[in-house]
Scaffold this active site. Structure first.
Site, PDB file in Angstrom:
ATOM      1  N   THR A  77     -40.606  -6.425 -10.838  1.00  0.00           N
ATOM      2  CA  THR A  77     -41.416  -5.282 -11.270  1.00  0.00           C
ATOM      3  C   THR A  77     -42.896  -5.494 -10.949  1.00  0.00           C
ATOM      4  O   THR A  77     -43.741  -4.712 -11.375  1.00  0.00           O
ATOM      5  CB  THR A  77     -41.278  -5.068 -12.787  1.00  0.00           C
ATOM      6  OG1 THR A  77     -41.650  -6.284 -13.436  1.00  0.00           O
ATOM      7  CG2 THR A  77     -39.859  -4.704 -13.186  1.00  0.00           C
ATOM      8  N   HIS A 106     -38.413  -1.257 -23.776  1.00  0.00           N
ATOM      9  CA  HIS A 106     -37.478  -0.644 -24.722  1.00  0.00           C
ATOM     10  C   HIS A 106     -38.001   0.735 -25.091  1.00  0.00           C
ATOM     11  O   HIS A 106     -39.184   0.878 -25.393  1.00  0.00           O
ATOM     12  CB  HIS A 106     -37.406  -1.430 -26.027  1.00  0.00           C
ATOM     13  CG  HIS A 106     -36.906  -2.819 -25.887  1.00  0.00           C
ATOM     14  ND1 HIS A 106     -35.776  -3.146 -25.191  1.00  0.00           N
ATOM     15  CD2 HIS A 106     -37.373  -3.978 -26.381  1.00  0.00           C
ATOM     16  CE1 HIS A 106     -35.576  -4.436 -25.270  1.00  0.00           C
ATOM     17  NE2 HIS A 106     -36.537  -4.977 -25.978  1.00  0.00           N
ATOM     18  N   THR A 143     -39.815   0.775 -17.255  1.00  0.00           N
ATOM     19  CA  THR A 143     -40.936  -0.009 -16.752  1.00  0.00           C
ATOM     20  C   THR A 143     -41.330   0.429 -15.353  1.00  0.00           C
ATOM     21  O   THR A 143     -42.504   0.507 -15.015  1.00  0.00           O
ATOM     22  CB  THR A 143     -40.555  -1.518 -16.723  1.00  0.00           C
ATOM     23  OG1 THR A 143     -40.090  -1.871 -18.021  1.00  0.00           O
ATOM     24  CG2 THR A 143     -41.734  -2.388 -16.335  1.00  0.00           C
ATOM     25  N   ASP A 201     -31.226  -2.403 -20.056  1.00  0.00           N
ATOM     26  CA  ASP A 201     -31.284  -0.971 -20.383  1.00  0.00           C
ATOM     27  C   ASP A 201     -30.054  -0.494 -21.143  1.00  0.00           C
ATOM     28  O   ASP A 201     -29.633   0.655 -21.019  1.00  0.00           O
ATOM     29  CB  ASP A 201     -31.457  -0.123 -19.094  1.00  0.00           C
ATOM     30  CG  ASP A 201     -32.605  -0.629 -18.253  1.00  0.00           C
ATOM     31  OD1 ASP A 201     -33.672  -0.865 -18.833  1.00  0.00           O
ATOM     32  OD2 ASP A 201     -32.423  -0.807 -17.041  1.00  0.00           O
ATOM     33  N   GLY A 230     -29.856  -0.209 -24.342  1.00  0.00           N
ATOM     34  CA  GLY A 230     -30.232   0.503 -25.585  1.00  0.00           C
ATOM     35  C   GLY A 230     -30.563  -0.479 -26.706  1.00  0.00           C
ATOM     36  O   GLY A 230     -30.452  -0.141 -27.881  1.00  0.00           O
TER      37      GLY A 230
END
Ligand code: GDP
Length: 455
Positions: A144, A54, A318, A18, A20
Protein backbone atom coordinates in the site's frame (compact mmCIF):
# COMPACT_ATOMS: atom_id res chain seq x y z
CA UNK A 1 -23.12 -4.64 40.65
CA UNK A 2 -23.70 -7.65 38.38
CA UNK A 3 -20.94 -10.22 38.58
CA UNK A 4 -20.39 -11.81 35.17
CA UNK A 5 -17.41 -13.46 33.54
CA UNK A 6 -15.18 -10.81 31.98
CA UNK A 7 -15.14 -10.65 28.19
CA UNK A 8 -11.73 -11.81 26.95
CA UNK A 9 -11.74 -12.28 23.19
CA UNK A 10 -9.20 -12.11 20.37
CA UNK A 11 -10.36 -11.56 16.77
CA UNK A 12 -8.40 -12.57 13.69
CA UNK A 13 -9.17 -12.60 9.96
CA UNK A 14 -9.32 -16.10 8.44
CA UNK A 15 -8.87 -15.13 4.79
CA UNK A 16 -6.91 -12.35 3.07
CA UNK A 17 -8.23 -9.40 5.08
CA UNK A 18 -11.33 -7.18 4.93
CA UNK A 19 -13.45 -9.87 6.60
CA UNK A 20 -15.25 -7.31 8.80
CA UNK A 21 -13.02 -7.50 11.90
CA UNK A 22 -13.54 -3.80 12.71
CA UNK A 23 -17.27 -4.30 12.89
CA UNK A 24 -17.21 -7.35 15.15
CA UNK A 25 -14.53 -5.85 17.41
CA UNK A 26 -16.67 -2.72 17.74
CA UNK A 27 -19.64 -4.89 18.70
CA UNK A 28 -17.61 -6.78 21.31
CA UNK A 29 -16.32 -3.51 22.79
CA UNK A 30 -19.84 -2.09 23.01
CA UNK A 31 -21.13 -5.34 24.53
CA UNK A 32 -18.44 -5.28 27.26
CA UNK A 33 -19.01 -1.59 27.97
CA UNK A 34 -22.78 -2.04 28.17
CA UNK A 35 -22.45 -4.70 30.84
CA UNK A 36 -21.96 -1.71 33.17
CA UNK A 37 -20.46 -4.11 35.68
CA UNK A 38 -17.98 -1.68 37.20
CA UNK A 39 -15.14 -3.10 35.09
CA UNK A 40 -13.21 -1.32 32.39
CA UNK A 41 -12.91 -2.43 28.75
CA UNK A 42 -9.84 -2.17 26.56
CA UNK A 43 -9.29 -2.92 22.87
CA UNK A 44 -5.69 -3.78 21.97
CA UNK A 45 -4.25 -3.58 18.45
CA UNK A 46 -1.56 -6.21 17.95
CA UNK A 47 0.20 -5.85 14.59
CA UNK A 48 0.35 -4.15 11.19
CA UNK A 49 0.32 -0.46 10.39
CA UNK A 50 -1.78 2.03 8.45
CA UNK A 51 -1.68 -0.41 5.52
CA UNK A 52 -4.75 -1.95 7.17
CA UNK A 53 -8.15 -0.29 7.50
CA UNK A 54 -11.26 -1.13 9.48
CA UNK A 55 -14.63 0.39 8.59
CA UNK A 56 -17.07 0.79 11.47
CA UNK A 57 -20.62 1.96 10.90
CA UNK A 58 -22.14 3.27 14.07
CA UNK A 59 -23.96 6.15 15.74
CA UNK A 60 -22.09 9.25 16.99
CA UNK A 61 -22.63 11.15 20.25
CA UNK A 62 -25.36 13.26 18.57
CA UNK A 63 -27.24 10.12 17.55
CA UNK A 64 -26.34 10.43 13.84
CA UNK A 65 -25.15 7.39 11.81
CA UNK A 66 -21.44 7.73 10.90
CA UNK A 67 -18.86 5.67 9.09
CA UNK A 68 -15.59 5.69 11.02
CA UNK A 69 -12.43 4.28 9.43
CA UNK A 70 -9.41 3.38 11.54
CA UNK A 71 -5.98 2.65 10.11
CA UNK A 72 -3.79 3.07 13.16
CA UNK A 73 -6.01 3.13 16.25
CA UNK A 74 -7.91 0.13 17.65
CA UNK A 75 -11.62 -0.21 16.90
CA UNK A 76 -12.57 0.66 20.50
CA UNK A 77 -12.78 4.40 19.78
CA UNK A 78 -16.49 4.53 18.79
CA UNK A 79 -17.39 2.71 22.04
CA UNK A 80 -15.41 5.21 24.10
CA UNK A 81 -13.47 2.43 25.86
CA UNK A 82 -9.73 2.24 26.64
CA UNK A 83 -7.34 1.38 23.83
CA UNK A 84 -3.78 0.05 23.60
CA UNK A 85 -1.08 -0.39 20.97
CA UNK A 86 0.99 -3.58 21.28
CA UNK A 87 4.74 -3.88 20.64
CA UNK A 88 4.42 -5.60 17.22
CA UNK A 89 2.48 -2.75 15.57
CA UNK A 90 4.03 -0.45 12.92
CA UNK A 91 3.04 2.68 14.80
CA UNK A 92 2.26 5.79 12.80
CA UNK A 93 1.96 8.81 15.17
CA UNK A 94 0.35 10.96 12.49
CA UNK A 95 -2.43 8.50 11.60
CA UNK A 96 -3.01 7.58 15.24
CA UNK A 97 -3.45 11.16 16.47
CA UNK A 98 -5.68 12.04 13.54
CA UNK A 99 -8.03 9.18 14.44
CA UNK A 100 -8.00 10.00 18.16
CA UNK A 101 -8.92 13.61 17.36
CA UNK A 102 -11.70 12.49 15.01
CA UNK A 103 -13.04 10.20 17.74
CA UNK A 104 -12.97 13.06 20.24
CA UNK A 105 -15.13 15.11 17.85
CA UNK A 106 -17.47 12.33 16.83
CA UNK A 107 -17.88 10.25 19.98
CA UNK A 108 -16.59 12.55 22.76
CA UNK A 109 -13.80 10.01 23.10
CA UNK A 110 -12.11 10.19 26.50
CA UNK A 111 -10.81 6.64 27.12
CA UNK A 112 -7.40 5.78 28.52
CA UNK A 113 -4.70 5.37 25.85
CA UNK A 114 -1.72 3.07 26.39
CA UNK A 115 1.10 2.62 23.90
CA UNK A 116 3.80 0.00 24.38
CA UNK A 117 7.14 1.69 25.03
CA UNK A 118 8.64 -0.99 22.76
CA UNK A 119 6.54 -0.36 19.67
CA UNK A 120 8.52 0.82 16.62
CA UNK A 121 7.80 4.14 14.90
CA UNK A 122 6.87 4.23 11.22
CA UNK A 123 8.63 7.19 9.62
CA UNK A 124 8.68 9.02 6.32
CA UNK A 125 11.79 7.27 5.00
CA UNK A 126 10.00 3.93 5.31
CA UNK A 127 7.28 5.28 3.04
CA UNK A 128 9.77 6.70 0.52
CA UNK A 129 11.68 3.39 0.32
CA UNK A 130 8.40 1.48 -0.08
CA UNK A 131 7.25 3.83 -2.85
CA UNK A 132 10.48 3.48 -4.81
CA UNK A 133 10.30 -0.32 -4.61
CA UNK A 134 6.64 -0.40 -5.57
CA UNK A 135 7.24 1.78 -8.61
CA UNK A 136 9.75 -0.75 -9.92
CA UNK A 137 8.17 -3.87 -11.37
CA UNK A 138 11.03 -6.15 -10.30
CA UNK A 139 10.87 -5.10 -6.62
CA UNK A 140 7.13 -4.49 -6.28
CA UNK A 141 5.20 -6.69 -3.81
CA UNK A 142 1.86 -4.92 -4.29
CA UNK A 143 2.13 -2.98 -1.03
CA UNK A 144 0.00 0.00 0.00
CA UNK A 145 3.16 2.22 -0.11
CA UNK A 146 2.77 3.11 3.55
CA UNK A 147 6.29 1.95 4.42
CA UNK A 148 5.19 -1.05 6.46
CA UNK A 149 7.47 -3.60 4.70
CA UNK A 150 10.65 -1.50 5.14
CA UNK A 151 9.55 -0.78 8.74
CA UNK A 152 9.46 -4.49 9.67
CA UNK A 153 12.87 -4.95 8.05
CA UNK A 154 14.16 -2.34 10.50
CA UNK A 155 12.50 -4.16 13.38
CA UNK A 156 14.25 -7.40 12.43
CA UNK A 157 17.59 -5.58 11.99
CA UNK A 158 17.30 -4.35 15.62
CA UNK A 159 19.79 -1.43 15.44
CA UNK A 160 17.37 0.47 13.22
CA UNK A 161 14.21 0.19 15.31
CA UNK A 162 13.20 3.52 16.82
CA UNK A 163 11.05 2.60 19.78
CA UNK A 164 8.22 4.66 21.23
CA UNK A 165 10.44 5.28 24.29
CA UNK A 166 13.15 6.74 21.98
CA UNK A 167 10.57 8.75 20.10
CA UNK A 168 9.12 10.64 23.05
CA UNK A 169 12.46 11.20 24.80
CA UNK A 170 14.75 14.17 24.30
CA UNK A 171 17.22 11.77 22.62
CA UNK A 172 14.97 11.39 19.57
CA UNK A 173 16.90 13.80 17.26
CA UNK A 174 20.19 11.98 17.96
CA UNK A 175 18.60 8.56 17.65
CA UNK A 176 16.93 9.48 14.35
CA UNK A 177 20.23 10.78 12.97
CA UNK A 178 22.00 7.59 14.09
CA UNK A 179 19.41 5.30 12.44
CA UNK A 180 19.24 7.32 9.25
CA UNK A 181 23.06 7.19 9.00
CA UNK A 182 22.93 3.38 9.20
CA UNK A 183 20.36 3.38 6.39
CA UNK A 184 21.92 6.28 4.51
CA UNK A 185 22.58 4.68 1.14
CA UNK A 186 19.10 3.18 0.94
CA UNK A 187 17.44 6.43 2.02
CA UNK A 188 19.52 8.49 -0.39
CA UNK A 189 18.58 6.33 -3.33
CA UNK A 190 14.91 6.80 -2.41
CA UNK A 191 15.43 10.56 -2.13
CA UNK A 192 16.90 11.06 -5.60
CA UNK A 193 13.51 10.88 -7.32
CA UNK A 194 11.98 13.19 -4.73
CA UNK A 195 14.68 15.81 -5.26
CA UNK A 196 15.40 16.26 -1.57
CA UNK A 197 18.72 16.00 0.25
CA UNK A 198 19.44 13.61 3.10
CA UNK A 199 19.82 16.50 5.54
CA UNK A 200 16.54 18.13 4.45
CA UNK A 201 14.76 14.79 4.83
CA UNK A 202 16.08 14.44 8.37
CA UNK A 203 15.14 18.05 9.27
CA UNK A 204 11.68 17.59 7.79
CA UNK A 205 11.05 14.46 9.86
CA UNK A 206 12.24 16.20 13.03
CA UNK A 207 10.02 19.21 12.38
CA UNK A 208 6.96 17.13 11.45
CA UNK A 209 7.22 15.05 14.62
CA UNK A 210 8.04 17.79 17.14
CA UNK A 211 4.45 18.46 18.14
CA UNK A 212 3.27 14.83 17.62
CA UNK A 213 5.91 13.54 20.07
CA UNK A 214 4.74 15.91 22.77
CA UNK A 215 1.09 15.07 22.22
CA UNK A 216 1.85 11.36 22.60
CA UNK A 217 4.43 11.53 25.40
CA UNK A 218 2.10 10.65 28.29
CA UNK A 219 0.74 7.48 26.65
CA UNK A 220 3.91 5.34 26.80
CA UNK A 221 3.59 2.29 29.07
CA UNK A 222 5.33 -0.93 29.99
CA UNK A 223 2.26 -2.45 28.39
CA UNK A 224 2.89 -6.09 29.26
CA UNK A 225 2.61 -5.19 32.97
CA UNK A 226 -0.32 -2.80 32.62
CA UNK A 227 -2.39 -5.31 30.61
CA UNK A 228 -1.66 -8.03 33.11
CA UNK A 229 -2.88 -5.79 35.95
CA UNK A 230 -5.92 -4.94 33.84
CA UNK A 231 -6.67 -8.65 33.52
CA UNK A 232 -6.09 -9.39 37.21
CA UNK A 233 -8.54 -6.62 38.13
CA UNK A 234 -11.26 -8.51 36.23
CA UNK A 235 -11.56 -6.06 33.32
CA UNK A 236 -12.68 -6.84 29.78
CA UNK A 237 -9.95 -7.23 27.15
CA UNK A 238 -10.48 -7.45 23.39
CA UNK A 239 -7.55 -8.16 21.11
CA UNK A 240 -7.80 -7.00 17.53
CA UNK A 241 -5.77 -8.30 14.60
CA UNK A 242 -5.36 -6.55 11.27
CA UNK A 243 -5.25 -8.10 7.76
CA UNK A 244 -6.00 -11.83 7.37
CA UNK A 245 -4.20 -15.10 8.10
CA UNK A 246 -3.55 -15.70 4.39
CA UNK A 247 -1.17 -12.73 4.56
CA UNK A 248 0.85 -13.88 7.60
CA UNK A 249 4.60 -13.37 7.12
CA UNK A 250 5.36 -17.07 7.68
CA UNK A 251 2.13 -18.81 6.71
CA UNK A 252 0.95 -16.64 3.80
CA UNK A 253 1.78 -17.15 0.13
CA UNK A 254 5.36 -15.89 -0.04
CA UNK A 255 6.06 -13.15 -1.24
CA UNK A 256 2.48 -11.93 -1.60
CA UNK A 257 1.87 -11.43 2.10
CA UNK A 258 2.34 -8.71 4.65
CA UNK A 259 5.40 -8.40 6.86
CA UNK A 260 4.00 -9.03 10.35
CA UNK A 261 3.00 -12.06 12.42
CA UNK A 262 -0.74 -11.93 12.44
CA UNK A 263 -1.92 -15.31 13.68
CA UNK A 264 -3.79 -14.74 16.95
CA UNK A 265 -1.63 -16.95 19.22
CA UNK A 266 1.37 -14.75 18.34
CA UNK A 267 -0.28 -11.79 20.04
CA UNK A 268 -0.30 -13.06 23.62
CA UNK A 269 3.33 -13.24 24.77
CA UNK A 270 4.13 -9.67 23.64
CA UNK A 271 1.09 -8.37 25.53
CA UNK A 272 1.98 -10.19 28.74
CA UNK A 273 -1.23 -12.21 28.48
CA UNK A 274 -1.96 -15.90 28.29
CA UNK A 275 -3.84 -17.56 25.45
CA UNK A 276 -5.69 -19.71 27.97
CA UNK A 277 -7.51 -16.66 29.37
CA UNK A 278 -9.02 -15.84 25.96
CA UNK A 279 -11.47 -17.11 23.39
CA UNK A 280 -10.10 -16.76 19.87
CA UNK A 281 -12.63 -15.90 17.16
CA UNK A 282 -11.86 -16.19 13.49
CA UNK A 283 -13.70 -13.70 11.29
CA UNK A 284 -14.71 -15.19 7.93
CA UNK A 285 -16.44 -13.35 5.12
CA UNK A 286 -18.89 -15.76 3.47
CA UNK A 287 -17.17 -15.13 0.13
CA UNK A 288 -13.39 -14.50 0.31
CA UNK A 289 -11.82 -11.43 -1.28
CA UNK A 290 -8.26 -10.48 -2.03
CA UNK A 291 -6.91 -7.04 -2.87
CA UNK A 292 -3.63 -6.43 -4.69
CA UNK A 293 -1.40 -9.28 -5.81
CA UNK A 294 -1.55 -12.95 -4.90
CA UNK A 295 -3.51 -16.07 -5.74
CA UNK A 296 -6.91 -17.01 -4.40
CA UNK A 297 -8.01 -20.46 -5.62
CA UNK A 298 -11.77 -19.80 -5.78
CA UNK A 299 -11.57 -16.41 -7.50
CA UNK A 300 -14.47 -15.89 -9.87
CA UNK A 301 -14.13 -13.31 -12.59
CA UNK A 302 -17.45 -14.15 -14.16
CA UNK A 303 -20.96 -13.59 -13.00
CA UNK A 304 -20.82 -14.30 -9.25
CA UNK A 305 -17.52 -12.52 -8.53
CA UNK A 306 -18.33 -9.47 -10.64
CA UNK A 307 -21.88 -9.10 -9.30
CA UNK A 308 -20.87 -9.45 -5.65
CA UNK A 309 -17.95 -7.04 -6.16
CA UNK A 310 -20.39 -4.46 -7.52
CA UNK A 311 -23.34 -5.09 -5.19
CA UNK A 312 -21.26 -5.36 -2.02
CA UNK A 313 -18.99 -2.46 -3.03
CA UNK A 314 -15.85 -4.49 -2.51
CA UNK A 315 -13.35 -1.63 -2.58
CA UNK A 316 -10.31 -1.45 -0.22
CA UNK A 317 -10.66 1.03 2.72
CA UNK A 318 -6.93 1.88 2.55
CA UNK A 319 -6.18 1.77 -1.16
CA UNK A 320 -9.50 2.29 -2.95
CA UNK A 321 -8.55 -0.75 -5.09
CA UNK A 322 -11.33 -3.20 -6.07
CA UNK A 323 -11.17 -6.50 -4.20
CA UNK A 324 -11.30 -9.73 -6.21
CA UNK A 325 -14.16 -11.96 -5.08
CA UNK A 326 -14.27 -15.76 -4.85
CA UNK A 327 -16.62 -18.59 -3.91
CA UNK A 328 -16.51 -19.86 -0.31
CA UNK A 329 -13.23 -21.70 0.26
CA UNK A 330 -13.61 -24.01 3.24
CA UNK A 331 -10.22 -25.68 2.68
CA UNK A 332 -8.54 -22.39 3.39
CA UNK A 333 -10.74 -21.53 6.38
CA UNK A 334 -10.24 -24.96 7.97
CA UNK A 335 -6.49 -24.43 7.65
CA UNK A 336 -6.45 -20.91 9.13
CA UNK A 337 -8.96 -21.71 11.90
CA UNK A 338 -6.56 -24.43 13.00
CA UNK A 339 -3.44 -22.24 12.71
CA UNK A 340 -5.16 -19.63 14.87
CA UNK A 341 -6.41 -22.18 17.41
CA UNK A 342 -9.88 -20.70 16.97
CA UNK A 343 -12.67 -21.44 19.43
CA UNK A 344 -15.35 -20.11 17.11
CA UNK A 345 -16.02 -18.32 13.83
CA UNK A 346 -18.05 -15.19 13.07
CA UNK A 347 -19.38 -15.39 9.52
CA UNK A 348 -19.84 -11.95 7.97
CA UNK A 349 -21.56 -10.35 4.97
CA UNK A 350 -24.12 -13.10 4.75
CA UNK A 351 -26.64 -10.48 3.57
CA UNK A 352 -24.44 -9.77 0.54
CA UNK A 353 -25.02 -13.11 -1.15
CA UNK A 354 -28.78 -12.84 -1.37
CA UNK A 355 -30.17 -14.51 -4.45
CA UNK A 356 -26.80 -16.02 -5.41
CA UNK A 357 -25.95 -19.68 -5.81
CA UNK A 358 -22.93 -20.57 -3.72
CA UNK A 359 -20.61 -23.41 -4.59
CA UNK A 360 -18.25 -24.44 -1.84
CA UNK A 361 -14.62 -25.47 -2.33
CA UNK A 362 -13.88 -28.61 -0.30
CA UNK A 363 -10.51 -29.66 -1.77
CA UNK A 364 -7.71 -28.30 -3.97
CA UNK A 365 -6.66 -29.85 -7.29
CA UNK A 366 -2.88 -29.62 -7.55
CA UNK A 367 -1.00 -29.25 -10.85
CA UNK A 368 0.43 -32.80 -10.43
CA UNK A 369 -3.11 -34.25 -10.43
CA UNK A 370 -3.44 -34.74 -6.67
CA UNK A 371 -6.64 -33.67 -4.99
CA UNK A 372 -5.90 -32.69 -1.42
CA UNK A 373 -7.38 -31.04 1.58
CA UNK A 374 -4.23 -29.03 2.25
CA UNK A 375 -3.06 -25.48 1.61
CA UNK A 376 0.36 -25.41 -0.06
CA UNK A 377 2.98 -22.66 0.17
CA UNK A 378 2.40 -21.59 -3.44
CA UNK A 379 -1.14 -21.41 -4.77
CA UNK A 380 -0.23 -20.97 -8.45
CA UNK A 381 -1.92 -23.64 -10.56
CA UNK A 382 -4.12 -24.82 -7.67
CA UNK A 383 -7.77 -25.02 -8.74
CA UNK A 384 -10.86 -25.50 -6.57
CA UNK A 385 -12.70 -28.77 -6.22
CA UNK A 386 -16.31 -27.90 -5.47
CA UNK A 387 -18.78 -30.00 -3.48
CA UNK A 388 -21.62 -31.50 -5.52
CA UNK A 389 -24.12 -29.58 -3.52
CA UNK A 390 -24.69 -25.85 -4.13
CA UNK A 391 -26.46 -23.55 -1.72
CA UNK A 392 -29.14 -21.41 -3.20
CA UNK A 393 -29.38 -18.19 -1.33
CA UNK A 394 -32.67 -16.52 -0.77
CA UNK A 395 -32.38 -15.11 2.71
CA UNK A 396 -33.81 -11.68 2.11
CA UNK A 397 -36.29 -12.52 -0.59
CA UNK A 398 -36.22 -9.26 -2.51
CA UNK A 399 -36.99 -7.01 0.44
CA UNK A 400 -36.38 -3.30 -0.11
CA UNK A 401 -33.84 -1.47 2.05
CA UNK A 402 -36.33 -0.61 4.83
CA UNK A 403 -37.51 -4.17 4.74
CA UNK A 404 -33.97 -5.52 5.09
CA UNK A 405 -33.36 -3.34 8.15
CA UNK A 406 -36.52 -4.67 9.77
CA UNK A 407 -35.63 -8.20 8.77
CA UNK A 408 -32.13 -7.83 10.25
CA UNK A 409 -33.56 -6.72 13.57
CA UNK A 410 -36.00 -9.60 13.56
CA UNK A 411 -33.33 -12.19 12.75
CA UNK A 412 -30.96 -10.81 15.41
CA UNK A 413 -33.72 -10.95 18.03
CA UNK A 414 -34.99 -14.39 17.11
CA UNK A 415 -31.59 -15.98 16.63
CA UNK A 416 -30.26 -19.00 14.78
CA UNK A 417 -33.37 -21.14 14.82
CA UNK A 418 -35.47 -18.53 13.02
CA UNK A 419 -33.01 -18.38 10.11
CA UNK A 420 -34.07 -19.82 6.75
CA UNK A 421 -33.43 -23.54 6.51
CA UNK A 422 -30.91 -23.22 3.66
CA UNK A 423 -28.76 -20.92 5.81
CA UNK A 424 -28.98 -23.27 8.79
CA UNK A 425 -27.95 -26.13 6.53
CA UNK A 426 -25.00 -24.11 5.23
CA UNK A 427 -23.92 -23.38 8.82
CA UNK A 428 -24.19 -27.00 9.88
CA UNK A 429 -22.18 -28.23 6.83
CA UNK A 430 -19.58 -25.53 7.54
CA UNK A 431 -19.29 -26.60 11.21
CA UNK A 432 -18.81 -30.23 10.19
CA UNK A 433 -16.24 -29.52 7.51
CA UNK A 434 -14.18 -26.80 9.22
CA UNK A 435 -14.27 -28.42 12.65
CA UNK A 436 -14.71 -25.10 14.41
CA UNK A 437 -18.24 -23.87 15.12
CA UNK A 438 -19.82 -20.74 13.72
CA UNK A 439 -20.70 -18.62 16.77
CA UNK A 440 -22.21 -15.63 15.05
CA UNK A 441 -23.62 -14.60 11.69
CA UNK A 442 -23.31 -10.97 10.61
CA UNK A 443 -26.05 -9.77 8.29
CA UNK A 444 -25.36 -6.05 8.05
CA UNK A 445 -22.61 -3.44 8.47
CA UNK A 446 -23.98 -1.77 11.62
CA UNK A 447 -23.31 -2.51 15.26
CA UNK A 448 -26.05 -4.92 16.36
CA UNK A 449 -26.39 -6.64 12.97
CA UNK A 450 -24.75 -9.86 14.18
CA UNK A 451 -26.85 -12.86 15.19
CA UNK A 452 -25.35 -14.70 18.18
CA UNK A 453 -28.48 -16.02 19.87
CA UNK A 454 -28.81 -19.77 19.55
CA UNK A 455 -25.16 -20.35 18.53
P1 GDP B 1 -11.69 -5.39 8.32
O1 GDP B 1 -10.38 -4.84 7.87
O2 GDP B 1 -11.67 -6.86 8.49
O3 GDP B 1 -12.20 -4.66 9.51
O4 GDP B 1 -12.73 -5.13 7.14
P2 GDP B 1 -13.01 -3.79 6.35
O5 GDP B 1 -13.45 -2.73 7.28
O6 GDP B 1 -11.89 -3.47 5.42
O7 GDP B 1 -14.20 -4.23 5.40
C1 GDP B 1 -15.34 -4.76 5.89
C2 GDP B 1 -16.52 -3.99 5.31
O8 GDP B 1 -17.64 -4.81 5.43
C3 GDP B 1 -16.85 -2.71 6.06
O9 GDP B 1 -17.29 -1.74 5.14
C4 GDP B 1 -17.97 -3.13 6.99
O10 GDP B 1 -18.87 -2.05 7.29
C5 GDP B 1 -18.67 -4.16 6.15
N1 GDP B 1 -19.34 -5.24 6.88
C6 GDP B 1 -18.89 -5.99 7.90
N2 GDP B 1 -19.76 -6.97 8.20
C7 GDP B 1 -20.79 -6.83 7.32
C8 GDP B 1 -22.00 -7.56 7.09
O11 GDP B 1 -22.28 -8.55 7.72
N3 GDP B 1 -22.79 -7.13 6.07
C9 GDP B 1 -22.49 -6.05 5.31
N4 GDP B 1 -23.31 -5.70 4.33
N5 GDP B 1 -21.36 -5.36 5.49
C10 GDP B 1 -20.52 -5.75 6.48
Amino acid sequence: MISKKPIRRAFVGLQWGDEGKGKVVDEAAAEARDLNDGHKTIVVRTQGGPNAGHTIKTINSQGTPVTFITHAAPSGLPSNVDIAIGPHVAFSPKHFLKEINEARDLFNYNGRIMISERVGILLDYHRLIDEIRENNISTSVGSTKNGVGPFYEDVARRTTRITFADYVSSKFPDRLREVMEIKKSEIESALVKNNISFKDCLDKILAAHESLRHQLASYGERLEYRLNEYLEDGNHIIIEGAQGSGLDVDMGTIPDQTSSHLLAPHAFPGLGLSRSDFEIYGVEKIYPTRVGKGEMPTIDIKNFGKTVQREAREIGATTGRPRRVGYPDWVFVKHTARLNDCDGIILTRVDDVQNHELQVCVAYCFPDGNILNEVPLYLQGVTPFYANETFNWNLWNNLDETGIKMARKKYVEKGKFALPSNLREFISEHDNYVGCPIKGVSIGPYRGDTITKGF
